[in-house]
Design a protein around this motif. Sequence first.
Motif, PDB file in Angstrom:
ATOM      1  N   LEU A  39      52.843 -52.936  21.112  1.00 53.95           N
ATOM      2  CA  LEU A  39      53.696 -52.903  22.007  1.00 53.95           C
ATOM      3  C   LEU A  39      55.135 -53.776  21.314  1.00 53.95           C
ATOM      4  O   LEU A  39      55.037 -55.038  21.313  1.00 53.95           O
ATOM      5  N   ASP A  40      56.206 -53.090  21.056  1.00 50.66           N
ATOM      6  CA  ASP A  40      57.469 -53.848  20.704  1.00 50.66           C
ATOM      7  C   ASP A  40      57.981 -54.169  21.891  1.00 50.66           C
ATOM      8  O   ASP A  40      58.865 -53.222  22.223  1.00 50.66           O
ATOM      9  N   ILE A  41      58.300 -55.339  22.188  1.00 48.84           N
ATOM     10  CA  ILE A  41      59.256 -55.599  23.534  1.00 48.84           C
ATOM     11  C   ILE A  41      60.676 -55.891  22.954  1.00 48.84           C
ATOM     12  O   ILE A  41      60.783 -56.844  22.016  1.00 48.84           O
ATOM     13  N   GLY A  42      61.692 -55.155  23.352  1.00 47.73           N
ATOM     14  CA  GLY A  42      63.034 -55.506  23.027  1.00 47.73           C
ATOM     15  C   GLY A  42      63.075 -54.798  21.451  1.00 47.73           C
ATOM     16  O   GLY A  42      63.629 -55.399  20.305  1.00 47.73           O
ATOM     17  N   CYS A  43      62.480 -53.772  21.463  1.00 54.10           N
ATOM     18  CA  CYS A  43      62.264 -52.739  20.281  1.00 54.10           C
ATOM     19  C   CYS A  43      63.825 -51.998  19.458  1.00 54.10           C
ATOM     20  O   CYS A  43      63.817 -51.873  18.351  1.00 54.10           O
ATOM     21  N   GLY A  44      64.729 -52.156  20.215  1.00 53.26           N
ATOM     22  CA  GLY A  44      66.044 -51.862  19.611  1.00 53.26           C
ATOM     23  C   GLY A  44      65.907 -50.426  19.125  1.00 53.26           C
ATOM     24  O   GLY A  44      65.486 -49.679  19.690  1.00 53.26           O
ATOM     25  N   ARG A  45      66.513 -50.102  17.979  1.00 56.73           N
ATOM     26  CA  ARG A  45      66.577 -48.801  17.577  1.00 56.73           C
ATOM     27  C   ARG A  45      65.283 -48.568  16.814  1.00 56.73           C
ATOM     28  O   ARG A  45      65.284 -47.299  16.340  1.00 56.73           O
ATOM     29  N   GLY A  46      64.292 -49.254  16.690  1.00 59.82           N
ATOM     30  CA  GLY A  46      62.786 -48.749  16.443  1.00 59.82           C
ATOM     31  C   GLY A  46      62.707 -49.292  14.876  1.00 59.82           C
ATOM     32  O   GLY A  46      61.726 -48.322  14.523  1.00 59.82           O
ATOM     33  N   PHE A  47      63.525 -49.836  14.433  1.00 61.08           N
ATOM     34  CA  PHE A  47      63.243 -50.231  12.835  1.00 61.08           C
ATOM     35  C   PHE A  47      61.888 -50.711  12.499  1.00 61.08           C
ATOM     36  O   PHE A  47      61.140 -50.252  11.542  1.00 61.08           O
ATOM     37  N   LEU A  48      61.418 -51.661  13.269  1.00 58.24           N
ATOM     38  CA  LEU A  48      60.122 -52.015  13.150  1.00 58.24           C
ATOM     39  C   LEU A  48      59.089 -51.468  13.385  1.00 58.24           C
ATOM     40  O   LEU A  48      57.981 -51.314  12.802  1.00 58.24           O
ATOM     41  N   MET A  49      59.154 -50.413  14.586  1.00 60.71           N
ATOM     42  CA  MET A  49      58.337 -49.481  15.023  1.00 60.71           C
ATOM     43  C   MET A  49      57.796 -48.445  13.758  1.00 60.71           C
ATOM     44  O   MET A  49      56.691 -48.208  13.460  1.00 60.71           O
ATOM     45  N   GLU A  50      59.039 -48.194  12.954  1.00 64.19           N
ATOM     46  CA  GLU A  50      58.824 -47.226  11.979  1.00 64.19           C
ATOM     47  C   GLU A  50      58.031 -47.703  10.922  1.00 64.19           C
ATOM     48  O   GLU A  50      57.036 -47.210  10.524  1.00 64.19           O
ATOM     49  N   LYS A  51      57.999 -48.992  10.523  1.00 65.71           N
ATOM     50  CA  LYS A  51      57.124 -49.637   9.408  1.00 65.71           C
ATOM     51  C   LYS A  51      55.980 -49.892  10.139  1.00 65.71           C
ATOM     52  O   LYS A  51      55.082 -49.687   9.124  1.00 65.71           O
ATOM     53  N   VAL A  52      55.662 -50.167  11.170  1.00 67.62           N
ATOM     54  CA  VAL A  52      54.336 -50.410  11.848  1.00 67.62           C
ATOM     55  C   VAL A  52      53.665 -49.288  11.746  1.00 67.62           C
ATOM     56  O   VAL A  52      52.401 -49.294  11.150  1.00 67.62           O
ATOM     57  N   VAL A  58      49.497 -47.492  16.309  1.00 66.05           N
ATOM     58  CA  VAL A  58      50.093 -46.952  17.105  1.00 66.05           C
ATOM     59  C   VAL A  58      51.049 -47.514  18.009  1.00 66.05           C
ATOM     60  O   VAL A  58      50.707 -48.872  18.584  1.00 66.05           O
ATOM     61  N   CYS A  59      52.371 -47.301  17.930  1.00 70.18           N
ATOM     62  CA  CYS A  59      53.223 -48.494  18.477  1.00 70.18           C
ATOM     63  C   CYS A  59      54.303 -47.549  19.611  1.00 70.18           C
ATOM     64  O   CYS A  59      54.870 -46.354  19.580  1.00 70.18           O
ATOM     65  N   THR A  60      54.412 -48.614  20.520  1.00 69.02           N
ATOM     66  CA  THR A  60      55.259 -48.029  21.807  1.00 69.02           C
ATOM     67  C   THR A  60      56.465 -49.234  22.001  1.00 69.02           C
ATOM     68  O   THR A  60      56.031 -50.587  21.858  1.00 69.02           O
ATOM     69  N   GLY A  61      57.694 -48.744  22.241  1.00 74.93           N
ATOM     70  CA  GLY A  61      58.515 -49.881  22.580  1.00 74.93           C
ATOM     71  C   GLY A  61      59.149 -49.720  23.804  1.00 74.93           C
ATOM     72  O   GLY A  61      59.397 -48.805  24.384  1.00 74.93           O
ATOM     73  N   ILE A  62      59.730 -50.816  24.111  1.00 76.56           N
ATOM     74  CA  ILE A  62      60.543 -50.917  25.216  1.00 76.56           C
ATOM     75  C   ILE A  62      61.916 -51.779  24.973  1.00 76.56           C
ATOM     76  O   ILE A  62      61.789 -52.678  24.128  1.00 76.56           O
ATOM     77  N   ASP A  63      62.834 -51.407  25.663  1.00 69.75           N
ATOM     78  CA  ASP A  63      64.181 -52.201  25.608  1.00 69.75           C
ATOM     79  C   ASP A  63      65.050 -52.007  26.776  1.00 69.75           C
ATOM     80  O   ASP A  63      64.603 -51.181  27.655  1.00 69.75           O
ATOM     81  N   GLN A  64      65.810 -52.985  27.171  1.00 66.17           N
ATOM     82  CA  GLN A  64      66.635 -52.969  28.223  1.00 66.17           C
ATOM     83  C   GLN A  64      67.846 -52.057  28.134  1.00 66.17           C
ATOM     84  O   GLN A  64      68.551 -52.055  28.885  1.00 66.17           O
ATOM     85  N   SER A  65      68.218 -51.645  26.950  1.00 66.14           N
ATOM     86  CA  SER A  65      69.418 -51.020  26.461  1.00 66.14           C
ATOM     87  C   SER A  65      69.058 -49.574  26.409  1.00 66.14           C
ATOM     88  O   SER A  65      68.217 -49.233  25.579  1.00 66.14           O
ATOM     89  N   ALA A  66      69.901 -48.545  27.165  1.00 67.14           N
ATOM     90  CA  ALA A  66      69.520 -47.296  27.155  1.00 67.14           C
ATOM     91  C   ALA A  66      70.128 -46.797  25.811  1.00 67.14           C
ATOM     92  O   ALA A  66      69.474 -45.856  25.111  1.00 67.14           O
ATOM     93  N   VAL A  67      71.094 -47.311  25.075  1.00 69.04           N
ATOM     94  CA  VAL A  67      71.571 -46.841  23.952  1.00 69.04           C
ATOM     95  C   VAL A  67      70.354 -47.086  22.843  1.00 69.04           C
ATOM     96  O   VAL A  67      70.323 -46.384  21.931  1.00 69.04           O
TER      97      VAL A  67
END
Length: 226
Positions: A39-52, A58-67
């Motif tokens: 679980l990537d908390i504060g995943c942003g645009r997902g750069f770390l998720m891509e690498k992981v 298997v990676c899931t991301g959450i962030d407080q910014s809709a953008v």
Amino acid sequence: MSLDLYAKAEHLLGIEESTERLHDLYIQTLKKYPVKTLLDIGCGRGFLMEKVQELGMVCTGIDQSAVMVDAAAAKGLTAAKKGICEVEGSYDAAVAVFDVLNFLDKDGLFIFLQCVAQRLNPGGIFIADINTLHGFTDVAEGTMTNEDENHFLTVDAYFESEELHTEFTLFTKSSPECWVKEQSEIVQWFHPLKRFRNVPNLKLTHYKNISLYDTNDKMLLVFQAV
């Protein structure tokens, strides 16, 4: 502050190289553990998720910014706009990269860590980084400006009473003669290491100083669910 304003200005902050270095450090740390789900908390645009995900996790991301969430989802990543306490399911590991914990005051930090613990499988790990006092007072404090063809950004930060107040002012060109101004402030809190030593259901197992912008301006923390 609207985190969407931060998302609009992020490309002007000059943090690409430091973000890459942090991501590499997180990946090196994750490789030491048997992690299949993250679980990537504060995943942003997902750069770390891509690498992981390239490592087979298997990676899931959450962030407080809709953008940010929309940008991650556009890459085909699993991301949602929600907080940690709204997350369902459980994970082998969770990460909170680039000051996420410093955006929480003392009470908010306690709640956050308890929700992290509830989302981890038995023995699961949580990795996060925090700013040191030196990182706040001698590195983050001050003024910077940057611009590109369509934007002009000013960032003013001052540290007082264990709080870093940072005001973002972004001008965006809407026509050759017209600029739109957006302005907002974020607050970050300094957390001493002792605050993490007695967290219920999370044991601080490892920590080390990181020199990202200056010597020992950040610290990496590794917890294990107990």
